[in-house]
Write an enzyme that holds these catalytic residues in place. Structure first.
Site, PDB file in Angstrom:
ATOM      1  N   CYS A  67      -0.573  -3.177  13.610  1.00 60.36           N
ATOM      2  CA  CYS A  67       0.318  -4.217  13.081  1.00 60.36           C
ATOM      3  C   CYS A  67       0.500  -5.319  14.123  1.00 60.36           C
ATOM      4  O   CYS A  67       0.446  -6.496  13.799  1.00 60.36           O
ATOM      5  CB  CYS A  67       1.668  -3.617  12.709  1.00 60.36           C
ATOM      6  SG  CYS A  67       1.589  -2.404  11.383  1.00 60.36           S
ATOM      7  N   ARG A 115       0.816  -1.216   0.000  1.00 69.20           N
ATOM      8  CA  ARG A 115       0.000   0.000   0.000  1.00 69.20           C
ATOM      9  C   ARG A 115       0.850   1.266   0.000  1.00 69.20           C
ATOM     10  O   ARG A 115       0.397   2.316  -0.438  1.00 69.20           O
ATOM     11  CB  ARG A 115      -0.943   0.019   1.210  1.00 69.20           C
ATOM     12  CG  ARG A 115      -0.270   0.232   2.493  1.00 69.20           C
ATOM     13  CD  ARG A 115      -1.108   0.450   3.715  1.00 69.20           C
ATOM     14  NE  ARG A 115      -0.210   0.456   4.859  1.00 69.20           N
ATOM     15  CZ  ARG A 115       0.483   1.520   5.258  1.00 69.20           C
ATOM     16  NH1 ARG A 115       0.363   2.675   4.635  1.00 69.20           N
ATOM     17  NH2 ARG A 115       1.302   1.433   6.286  1.00 69.20           N
ATOM     18  N   ARG A 169       0.567  -9.163  12.680  1.00 71.66           N
ATOM     19  CA  ARG A 169       0.096  -9.476  11.332  1.00 71.66           C
ATOM     20  C   ARG A 169       1.032  -8.930  10.266  1.00 71.66           C
ATOM     21  O   ARG A 169       1.195  -9.516   9.187  1.00 71.66           O
ATOM     22  CB  ARG A 169      -1.315  -8.907  11.107  1.00 71.66           C
ATOM     23  CG  ARG A 169      -1.351  -7.387  11.094  1.00 71.66           C
ATOM     24  CD  ARG A 169      -2.608  -6.785  10.503  1.00 71.66           C
ATOM     25  NE  ARG A 169      -2.494  -5.336  10.507  1.00 71.66           N
ATOM     26  CZ  ARG A 169      -1.984  -4.609   9.520  1.00 71.66           C
ATOM     27  NH1 ARG A 169      -1.537  -5.195   8.416  1.00 71.66           N
ATOM     28  NH2 ARG A 169      -1.904  -3.291   9.625  1.00 71.66           N
ATOM     29  N   ALA A 213       4.907  -7.157   9.793  1.00 67.59           N
ATOM     30  CA  ALA A 213       6.167  -6.995  10.515  1.00 67.59           C
ATOM     31  C   ALA A 213       7.226  -6.373   9.613  1.00 67.59           C
ATOM     32  O   ALA A 213       7.804  -7.042   8.755  1.00 67.59           O
ATOM     33  CB  ALA A 213       6.643  -8.351  11.039  1.00 67.59           C
TER      34      ALA A 213
END
Length: 290
Positions: free
Chosen positions: A172, A27, A192, A194
């Protein structure tokens, strides 16, 4: 046979991602090398896992964790302590890019601290008084350690599906579980997403510190921090910096102590937390992907 330094776990993960990672667009537009599913374990009994192959921003770790514990969602509050790691995500331009035009600058939405202390409450901006609203997951865990330490439900979750669209950055590090055995407190974190260059060294230190703080207020000793990673990735513009870091041999970890007996998790101040004998290699600059 000499025991392998625990930091080699992190270095081996980075090396594996550089050698075997899948290239993925992401993203931020930067691009990553990515591996799915990794785990490492760090003992907290004798020393503290603050990486030594580069200098980690320890004051930032401490101030951010205290900011989470306060339940704050205001990036300007953290910036006032001299820590600017959330500034970009709270900026006017970034909030506008997300379509959060009515959001006050610095208002990150219902991010980590809000979920830790007020899970399920309706988010009404950073100036609202949320006292007594939602579930205080952190206090619930501490109470359970006192009353039922063998419980298998000592979980703290930052991922609230209903609130994710309201967050400047979805969490995160999403789920931590605490475990008591033989008078020792351990923590396992599921992360989720890293970022191996910037995020993971910080996250290891942050949740290790949180474990030590909770152990302190519950009269336990720190046991182990287990770090489970989902999408473990290296941003392509971090490859050179991490390649340099891999040439460095880990030094002894520092030690952690508290300056006074603290009764409540809410009573910790930055100067209560003392790191000793930290002798890292110099810092390595890596740009943050936003």
């Amino acid at each position: 046979m000499e025991e392998l330094h625990a930091e080699h776990q992190y270095l081996s993960q980075v090396k594996h991602i550089l050698n075997c990672g899948n290239f993925k667009h992401d993203r931020t537009g930067v691009g990553t090398l990515s591996v799915f599913g990794m785990q490492s374990r760090y003992s907290l009994e004798k020393d503290f896992p603050l990486l030594t192959t580069k200098r980690v921003f320890w004051r930032g770790v401490v101030e951010e964790l205290l900011w989470f514990i306060r339940g704050s969602t205001d990036s300007k509050e953290l910036a006032a302590s001299g820590v600017h790691i959330w500034d970009a995500n709270g900026s006017r331009s970034y909030l506008d890019k997300l379509g959060l035009f009515d959001r006050e600058e610095g208002d990150l939405g219902p991010v980590y601290g809000f979920q830790w202390r007020h899970f399920g409450a309706e988010y009404q901006g950073l100036k609202h008084n949320y006292g007594g609203e939602g579930v205080d997951q952190l206090k619930q865990i501490i109470n359970t350690i006192h009353t039922n330490p063998t419980d298998r439900r000592m979980l703290m979750c930052a991922w609230n599906v209903l609130d994710v669209p309201k967050m400047a950055l979805p969490p995160c590090h999403v789920l931590s579980q605490f475990y008591v055995c033989d008078g020792k407190l351990s923590c396992q974190l599921y992360q989720r997403s890293a970022d191996m260059g910037l995020g993971v060294p910080f996250n290891i230190a942050s949740y290790s510190l949180l474990t030590c703080m909770i152990a302190h207020v519950t009269d336990l000793v720190p046991g182990e921090f287990i770090h489970t990673l989902g999408d473990a990735h290296v941003y392509v513009n971090h490859v050179d910096a991490l390649t340099e870091q891999l040439t460095r041999t880990p030094r002894p970890f520092p030690t952690l102590k508290f300056a006074r007996k603290v009764a409540s998790i809410d009573d910790f101040k930055a100067n209560d937390i003392i790191l000793e004998n930290y002798n890292p290699y110099p810092s390595i600059k890596m740009p943050m992907a936003v």
